[in-house]
Every structure is written in C-alpha cells, then in structure tokens.
Design a protein around this motif. Structure first.
Motif, PDB file in Angstrom:
ATOM      1  N   ILE A  36       0.842  -1.254   0.011  1.00  0.00           N
ATOM      2  CA  ILE A  36      -0.014  -0.056  -0.104  1.00  0.00           C
ATOM      3  C   ILE A  36       0.809   1.325  -0.021  1.00  0.00           C
ATOM      4  N   LEU A  60      -3.215   0.459  -4.128  1.00  0.00           N
ATOM      5  CA  LEU A  60      -4.343   1.072  -3.068  1.00  0.00           C
ATOM      6  C   LEU A  60      -3.187   1.826  -2.699  1.00  0.00           C
ATOM      7  N   VAL A  62      -3.317   5.376   0.341  1.00  0.00           N
ATOM      8  CA  VAL A  62      -3.645   6.156   1.477  1.00  0.00           C
ATOM      9  C   VAL A  62      -3.179   7.466   1.415  1.00  0.00           C
ATOM     10  N   ASP A  78      -7.293   6.720  -2.526  1.00  0.00           N
ATOM     11  CA  ASP A  78      -8.502   5.803  -2.115  1.00  0.00           C
ATOM     12  C   ASP A  78      -8.887   6.296  -0.772  1.00  0.00           C
TER      13      ASP A  78
END
Lengths: 170, 170, 170, 170
Positions: A36, A60, A62, A78
C-alpha cells in the motif's frame, strides 16, 4: 491482517521535475509489489504524482491530510485520513509506514526524515540534495539508506521488509 | 497581553557537555531579557539544563511534554503542558516560540528545526554539528542564523524580535 | 517547580450571559487562589471572559490555541500555546489541567468533559444544561462534581487539590 | 477516487455483549454496502468485533491507533494508521468518517460523538444508554440520529450519503 505500507514523502509545489518522475515510478513499483502506498495526500507535487503512479498500476493509496476536510485531496487517493493536525501529521506519515522513502527534499520532507529517524524507522533518500544525504547519514548512519533511482529504492525496501520479517518471526 | 516566548530545543540524554553548558547559559540570558523560556519539558539534557538556568535567573519556564502526565517533568519547569502527542508535540514547540534556538543537534532537534522552517519561523543554530549547518542553511537561507556562543544567539534573538515588532507595528 | 493549573472550558460565541458572568468570576477566584488559569485561548466567549477575570485579579493565564498563529488570541492571555491541532487540542486542555471546570455546555465543551473523564481527571460542571449533568454523572459518577455557583466550583477545586496532594505525598 | 468511509466508534474492554453483537453486524453490513470501515483499531471490544464482521463479509478495514506501534492492532484491520496521539486521535476518527456510528457508549465514545458534532458531522447513536441520547439530541438535534438496530443504522447511513451526494453534485 495488516498490510505492508510504504510511505513516499516529498514536496508539494516545490517538487522538481526529477522528483515528480521518481515519485510516479515509485508509486508504480510499490503497487506492483503489492504494498500500500501512503503519502501526505495533497493534490500537489510528489504526493499527487506517486499516487497516480500507484493507481495506474492497480494499487491501493492512502493519503494523510493536514487539513480538516478532503478539498485538496489528490485524485488518486483511495483512502483519505483527515487529521486537521497541520504539519504535526508528518509524524503519523512516518509512524504508519513500514519503510519511508524521501523523494526529493524540502522543509516538510526534512521534518519527516528526522521524525522517522527519531522513531527508529529506516529511511531511503532518493534526492539530488547532497547536503541532506551528508547530514542525515551522519545523524543516523544505521537507519539512512541512499538510492539513486526508484528501482534502487524499491530493492532497498524489499531488503528492509525481508529483514524485518525474519527478525519478528524468529 | 501575550509575552514573548523563546524556545530552546535540544537533545535529552544524548546532549554533549558543551550543549548542556550552552543550554544553561541560554536559559539565564533568556530570563534576564524578560522572555519566557519554552522547552520540550523533560527532565533530561538540554531541556533540564536550560530550564535550570532560567529559574536561577528568576525567569518563567514552560515545558511541552510528549507524554500523558508530568512524571518526567524537569524540576525547573513552572508551567507543564501535557500533550500526549509523542514527537508530534515538536510542532507545538516551534509554533509557540517567537524565535527557536537549536542547542546541539539530534534527530528530535532536527525535526524541530525543519518544522520551524516549514512554518516560516526564524531558527538560530548553536551547535558543533557542521553538517546540520550546511544542510539547513542551504534549505532555508533566509530563516537560518548561525551562532557560535549563547551570547551571539541572544543577540540574534533581540534583532529578530525587534525586526518583527517593527514589521507588525507599521 | 510545577504550578497548579485550573482549566476553565466553555463555548466561544455560543456562551450564554450566565456562562460569561460565571467565567469572569471563576477567573478572578482562580487568580486569587494563586493558581494558573488555562483556557482554549480564543478571543471569544468563556475563554475571553475568564482570562479577563484572572488578569484583573493579577493572575497568570495560559491559552491553548487551535490554529497555527496568535491572531485570535484573547487579549488577557499571557502565554499562548500555538497547537495547529484544531479540536484535537481539546485533549491537551484537559491533560494540562489539574482540575477541569466546564463552564456552560456545547459540543466542544462536551468533548473536553468526555476526554477529561477518559483520562481519569476530575471535572466540575457549572452549567444550566440539565441533560449534560445527567449524562456525565451516569457515565463517570466518581469523577463528575456539580457546582451551582463559581464559589462552589472553587471550593470543589480546593478539595480536589488537597486530596490529590495528600495522596501523592503519602 | 476517494472511497466512502463509515466510522464505527465504541468501547474496548467495557463494551457490553449487545454492543459487540451490534458491532459485528455493523461491520458486515458496511462491507456488504461497499464502504470502508474505520475504527479506533485496537484489539478489543467494538473495534475488534466490527472489524471482524467487515472482514468476514470481504470488506476493507482501517484502524486509527492511539499508540506508536501496531502491537495492539485488531487482527482484522487491513490498514493501520499509527498516530501516537493518545485520545487526540479520536478527532481523526470522526474527521475521516463520512458518517459516524456510535455503537455503545463510554467516555471515549462520548468524546468522539462530541467531536463529530463539533465538526458538523452526522452521528448515528446505537446504544442502550438513554442519557446519552437525551443529551446529544438536545445538544445538536440536526446532526444526531437514533437507531435501534444495526439494520436501522445502515439505512440511516445510506440516507445521509445519498443526501450528501445530491448536495455536492448540484
């Protein structure tokens, strides 16, 4: 089960073209490795470029935002964490990352490198700024690693994660 | 009416003997000038030494603690601010100081210098660490000042406060 | 040596005339008892009124500001702590206070009461809001005390400080 | 593109059996609706139960931890945000959630409800605690909604998200 998070720290509007190219490539490689990506979340500079690279590669992303809403969130984030902490959020950026990559250098990035070292985190420097490499290497030789390309940075991330996994599973 | 606050940042257990001497002297001089001394509050290193110097000289001392209680508070702190923020409290240290003096250098101090620069604060470096002077001067030449003695540092504080006072009273 | 701090929490623009009268009186009494007054620091409502009362009585006042500068600081605050934490600074307000007095009630004040209770702090409620007294008393009967006047609140502060002093000196 | 986040707040060790059942069910329903679940992240009580429910249903879970490492992370949290902010992280919990559900009641949960209301967030109360419903409804009638079952809570979440989407797309 907790997923591995790699943090890419870097400037907003003051990022150089090289920083932006490196950030984009780092995002791609992080996603391709199944990790991530975590950034400071803003729609600017390294944060935006690396999030874009990660999403193109199906990852993904953050973003840990300094403000109290998502108005300035990069399009390719996201999961937005809204902190309303200003620059104090920089400590969360590094604490939440298994490994920290500093892509470029500036006052905010320098604070993140220093906070990561204070918290005994490994930091990979990918920057043209020579003074920062000399300073941080002298400050914390055991936790600073130097990369010259995004590919080298990712190879170092792999080593660190492997080493950490071996240590904690003994 | 708000009083002028001078922040002295520096290491805990890793402070050098020179740092501790400088810290004590800075505390004395800050108190003698009628300013409030602000530190990271812990009973260790620069925080403890500079608070002691300020109290000997009859000053008022504020300590911004990282933990959630006052167990590790330096004896000479009058006003303990309990943050429970860990190292994120470093941002409060610099935001609350009219001028920041870095007395010595380490990972925590480096984070405070960087956060101060990020917030457009003037920072005075009083340290034997040459790499830090080169790095931070190159990063933010307009906001970094170099002092070789506590007396020089205090002379710079006076200039900065005078300049700021002239600017805001125009 | 650390001085005793009494925190007075209350609303800004939504404070009622009774809250403002109580806040002013609390500030006076806190100063007359030799304690330091701590508030949220803003130039509004309870924060402003209680700081004014304390200064009139010759006390020392601390303000923990939510923003990143001192633009909205109440005139009667001596020591401004600039947090840039938004409402997360409410936790610092209560952690830094030996005793917390809630003067009036609102969403911000309710968060401070709850955070104080979470941190095992004693809280004195001085408010016309009946639902808040019922709720917080049921939530944490051992740490909530009710006062009907500023004088009663101060009498309770004295008891708490005395009790705490006896406990920690045993 | 930013995903919708639903926050479920609730006690750790003090959670009641009903709270735990509701938390588990809420997690399942949140995942089935395609939303991300956000909690306080700890391996206890509501945080643990609701994360487990979401993972069983194939959802994605975020945990905002109060400490400086992941030692106490619930097993079913995918993305751990390590804040080292203690209870100040409660403000991040609510700011990062599009809608907040309070599952049960305690001092920490009460602080989260109050902080959410302070930040103009909608809060759904799912609790047997009557005093909390009376207090928070009186404090902020426009932003408090009451649910008696997890299914009712989720129906309210849908309404709020739909309404918000209509407002921001106008």
């Amino acid at each position: 089960m907790r997923k591995t998070i790699v943090g890419v720290m870097g400037a907003g509007n003051l990022a150089t073209p090289t920083d932006l190219d490196n950030a984009y490539k780092l995002g791609q490689l992080i996603a391709q490795n199944g990790w991530i990506l975590l950034t400071g979340g803003r729609k600017a500079g390294v944060m935006e470029a690396t999030s874009k690279g990660a999403k193109i590669a199906g990852g993904l992303t953050v973003g840990i935002l300094p403000g109290n809403n998502t108005d300035n969130l990069a399009d390719d984030v996201d999961i937005a964490i809204v902190t309303d902490l200003g620059n104090a959020r920089n400590n969360i950026n590094v604490l939440s990352s298994d490994v920290v990559i500093a892509c470029g250098m500036g006052t905010g990035t320098a604070s993140e490198v220093a906070l990561a070292l204070k918290n005994q985190k490994k930091v990979i420097l990918l920057t043209e700024n020579q003074e920062s490499k000399q300073f941080f290497s002298s400050l914390s030789p055991e936790n600073i690693l130097i990369a010259n390309t995004p590919e080298q940075a990712i190879a170092l991330v792999k080593q660190i994660i492997l080493q950490h996994s071996l240590t904690t599973n003994q």
